[in-house]
Every structure is written in structure tokens, then in C-alpha cells.
Scaffold this active site. Structure first.
Site, mmCIF file in Angstrom:
data_model
loop_
_atom_site.group_PDB
_atom_site.id
_atom_site.type_symbol
_atom_site.label_atom_id
_atom_site.label_comp_id
_atom_site.label_asym_id
_atom_site.label_seq_id
_atom_site.Cartn_x
_atom_site.Cartn_y
_atom_site.Cartn_z
ATOM 1 N N ARG A 115 0.886 -1.179 0.000
ATOM 2 C CA ARG A 115 0.000 0.000 0.000
ATOM 3 C C ARG A 115 0.914 1.215 0.000
ATOM 4 N NH1 ARG A 115 -5.409 0.778 2.039
ATOM 5 N NH2 ARG A 115 -5.786 2.874 2.845
ATOM 6 N N HIS A 142 -6.939 1.208 -6.940
ATOM 7 C CA HIS A 142 -7.258 0.461 -5.715
ATOM 8 C C HIS A 142 -7.998 -0.807 -6.150
ATOM 9 C CE1 HIS A 142 -7.775 -0.492 -1.668
ATOM 10 N NE2 HIS A 142 -8.370 0.586 -1.199
ATOM 11 N N GLN A 145 -10.198 -2.973 -3.661
ATOM 12 C CA GLN A 145 -11.457 -2.324 -3.312
ATOM 13 C C GLN A 145 -12.491 -2.528 -4.414
ATOM 14 O OE1 GLN A 145 -12.321 -0.408 -0.380
ATOM 15 N NE2 GLN A 145 -14.302 -0.818 -1.314
ATOM 16 N N ASP A 237 -16.466 8.905 -2.420
ATOM 17 C CA ASP A 237 -15.282 8.696 -1.596
ATOM 18 C C ASP A 237 -14.973 10.018 -0.901
ATOM 19 O OD1 ASP A 237 -12.983 7.651 -0.455
ATOM 20 O OD2 ASP A 237 -11.891 7.389 -2.334
ATOM 21 N N CYS A 277 -16.112 3.478 -0.124
ATOM 22 C CA CYS A 277 -15.003 2.589 0.228
ATOM 23 C C CYS A 277 -14.572 2.737 1.676
ATOM 24 C CB CYS A 277 -13.822 2.810 -0.710
ATOM 25 S SG CYS A 277 -13.281 4.526 -0.809
ATOM 26 N N ARG A 305 -14.296 -7.157 1.310
ATOM 27 C CA ARG A 305 -12.857 -7.031 1.129
ATOM 28 C C ARG A 305 -12.171 -8.324 1.599
ATOM 29 N NH1 ARG A 305 -10.376 -2.035 1.094
ATOM 30 N NH2 ARG A 305 -8.493 -3.274 0.734
#
Length: 321
Positions: A115, A142, A145, A237, A277, A305
Site C-alpha cells: 500500500r 485500488h 477495493q 469517496d 469505500c 474485502r
């Protein structure tokens, strides 16, 4: 039991050895991932030894709740083990060359989750490691996600092909991944951002090129109501991502007309899913009455996830022997 797990998890193979970008995944890959995610979620005990003895290194330049927890819990529940490597200070590559980090890790572990801020860091890790590398978020994408998001819509609607997803807010990494994967899955994606905050034009064009082959559309505008009209899913988001905190005050003013409210949700299809998310800044990009409404699937996304990443790790890491 071991024979059954082997048969169940080795039924297919991904076309990639790493997951670096949503663009790398084929439609067949996505079907494999969704199918295995569904089976892992339905019967987790059947996969308790799927990655027995496997070790996962987790490199994080940014704080995390969902990504860290779901990867750690995921690998542990598959019989493996995770080691967390914090790189908030110094960042990846500052203390030691990324090439050297990759070539050390490949001697000790069976996979790497990274990440990072710069997408190039994940690419360099993968280029120098003989083990699978999974992009757990970069400035461009991402993918984990987006996999969980479309799996969530798959559960809700049975088939995502033909759906419309509206993304309202900042044209960021999550937006990029949703456009690319949506186009691959036959989902029309309509993006609405303030002027100057659009998704990267080269990624919009890449998504549109994919969409030509699946018969859907990818649109980008500055009109949130137009984007949301007729959508079966409305996604937003945070307005200020990690690393952009210095611009938070300006962004809060610029993005205010793009807040997801009950009125804006009314422009979507009746019963449309609200998606985020997380983490959410309640009262900024979304009101409490929307995120806490029966239409909200944000906690389903968060749960998924875990299942989608377990499927991903099985398909990548088990294939590596």
C-alpha cells in the site's frame, strides 16, 4: 479434507502472477475471482488450510483499517501468517532500494501486499520479486477495493452486466479502478467531478476502449444529477485523500455541491445501492441519512474485502507452490 481443498481451489488459474492494476485482469480472471469469493464466503472452513505455511509480507506507507485487517485476517484464516512492515517513515525506497527489499522478501515469504503512495513503487517491487505482489492501493489504482465492490453488486443484483454505476466526487484511484473493472464487467460508469478534479484522461480513454468491447459506456462530466440519473449504484469517496490534507479546506468548498444527499439519491433508480469505500467523512461527501439508510451497502463492501482478498491470495499464492 486436503484433497477437497486442493480440488476446490485449483479449479482455475489467473492470467497474471501479480495484481498491480485493474487493467491486468481479464474477464475470465474476474469470473474466477467472483466464483471463488462466493465459495470462500459461504464455507470458510473448507479453506482453512488453503495457504497452510504461506507467509505474507505487508508493506504499508499509509494508515489502514480495512486493508490491513482483511489481509491479516484473510491469510491467517487460510492457514498462513502475515508480517506487517510499516513504511510511513521512512517511505519505501528511502532507507533501502526497492529492488533490494524485493530480493530479500522473495527469500523469506510467499507473497507481498503493498500500500504505497507512488504506483511506480509497486511496479518496481513486482519487477524484482519472483513472488506475487498485490497492489493494496496506490495513487493510481485500488484494485482490491473495486473487486470487493463489484462482488457486492454481484451479490445484490445476481449479475452486474448491464448495470449503471455513478461515481460522484474526486476522480481518484478508487474512481480509476471502478471505471476499468466496470468496463470489463459490462457495467456503465458515469463519473461527476468538479472541474479540475477529473479522473486521469488516459485512464478514462483506457476504460472507454474496454467499454467498446463490452457494449457499455464510460462518461465523465461535472453534473452529479446527470451522472446519477438511472443508476443502480451511487458511489462516493472522501474529498481529501491521504497526502492531500494541506488542501482540505479548499476541497471542502469546491466539492460541497457533490455531496450525496437523499435528494440526489432520488435521481437514481429506486432502491439504488449507496456505496463508499470508507472511511467516510459524514456530513461532507455523504449525509448520515444516506450512509445509514437501508440502501447503503458500505458495510457489505467492507466485509467483502475479506472474501475477495482471500480468493485473490489463494489464486495467486497457491499457484506459486
Amino acid at each position: 479434507m486436503a484433497a477437497m481443498v486442493s480440488m476446490m481451489t485449483k479449479a482455475g488459474k489467473l492470467s497474471v502472477e501479480d495484481l498491480l492494476s485493474d487493467q491486468d485482469l481479464t474477464h475470465h480472471d474476474l469470473q474466477l475471482l467472483f466464483d471463488l469469493s462466493e465459495r470462500v464466503k459461504a464455507a470458510p472452513a473448507n479453506y482453512a488450510h488453503a495457504l497452510r505455511g504461506k507467509q505474507l509480507a505487508m508493506i504499508f506507507e499509509k494508515p489502514s483499517l480495512r486493508t490491513r485487517t482483511t489481509f491479516e485476517v484473510g491469510i491467517t484464516s487460510l492457514g498462513g501468517f502475515a508480517v506487517y512492515l510499516e513504511h510511513t517513515k521512512p517511505r519505501l525506497g528511502e532507507r533501502e532500494a526497492i529492488k533490494d527489499i524485493a530480493r530479500n522478501l522473495e527469500r523469506w515469504v510467499h507473497g507481498v501486499v503493498a500500500r504505497t503512495f507512488a504506483h511506480e513503487s509497486v511496479l518496481e517491487l513486482a519487477a524484482n520479486a519472483s513472488i506475487p505482489v498485490i497492489n493494496a492501493l496506490t495513487d493510481l489504482y485500488h484494485p482490491c477495493q473495486a473487486l470487493a465492490d463489484y462482488f457486492t453488486l454481484h451479490e445484490k443484483y445476481g449479475n452486474v452486466k448491464g448495470l449503471k454505476l455513478a461515481f460522484v466526487g474526486d476522480g481518484n484511484n478508487v474512481c480509476h479502478s471502478l471505471m476499468i473493472l466496470g468496463a470489463k464487467l459490462g457495467v456503465s460508469v458515469s463519473v461527476a467531478t468538479p472541474p479540475g478534479y477529473e479522473p486521469r484522461p488516459e485512464l478514462v480513454e483506457a476504460a472507454r476502449a474496454i467499454a467498446l468491447g463490452t457494449g457499455v459506456s464510460v462518461g465523465a462530466s461535472h453534473d452529479p444529477r446527470q451522472a446519477v440519473a438511472g443508476a443502480q449504484a451511487v458511489y462516493t469517496d472522501v474529498w481529501t485523500s491521504m497526502g492531500q490534507e494541506h488542501a482540505a479546506h479548499l476541497r471542502n468548498q469546491v466539492f460541497a455541491p457533490y455531496r450525496i444527499t437523499r435528494d440526489l439519491m432520488a435521481a437514481a433508480e429506486p432502491g439504488a445501492a449507496f456505496m463508499h469505500c470508507l472511511p467516510a467523512h459524514r456530513g461532507q461527501e455523504v449525509t448520515d441519512e444516506v450512509i445509514d439508510s437501508p440502501q447503503s451497502v458500505v458495510y457489505d463492501q467492507a466485509e467483502n474485502r475479506l472474501h475477495a482478498q482471500k480468493a485473490l491470495m489463494i489464486l495467486l499464492m497457491q499457484a506459486g507452490g
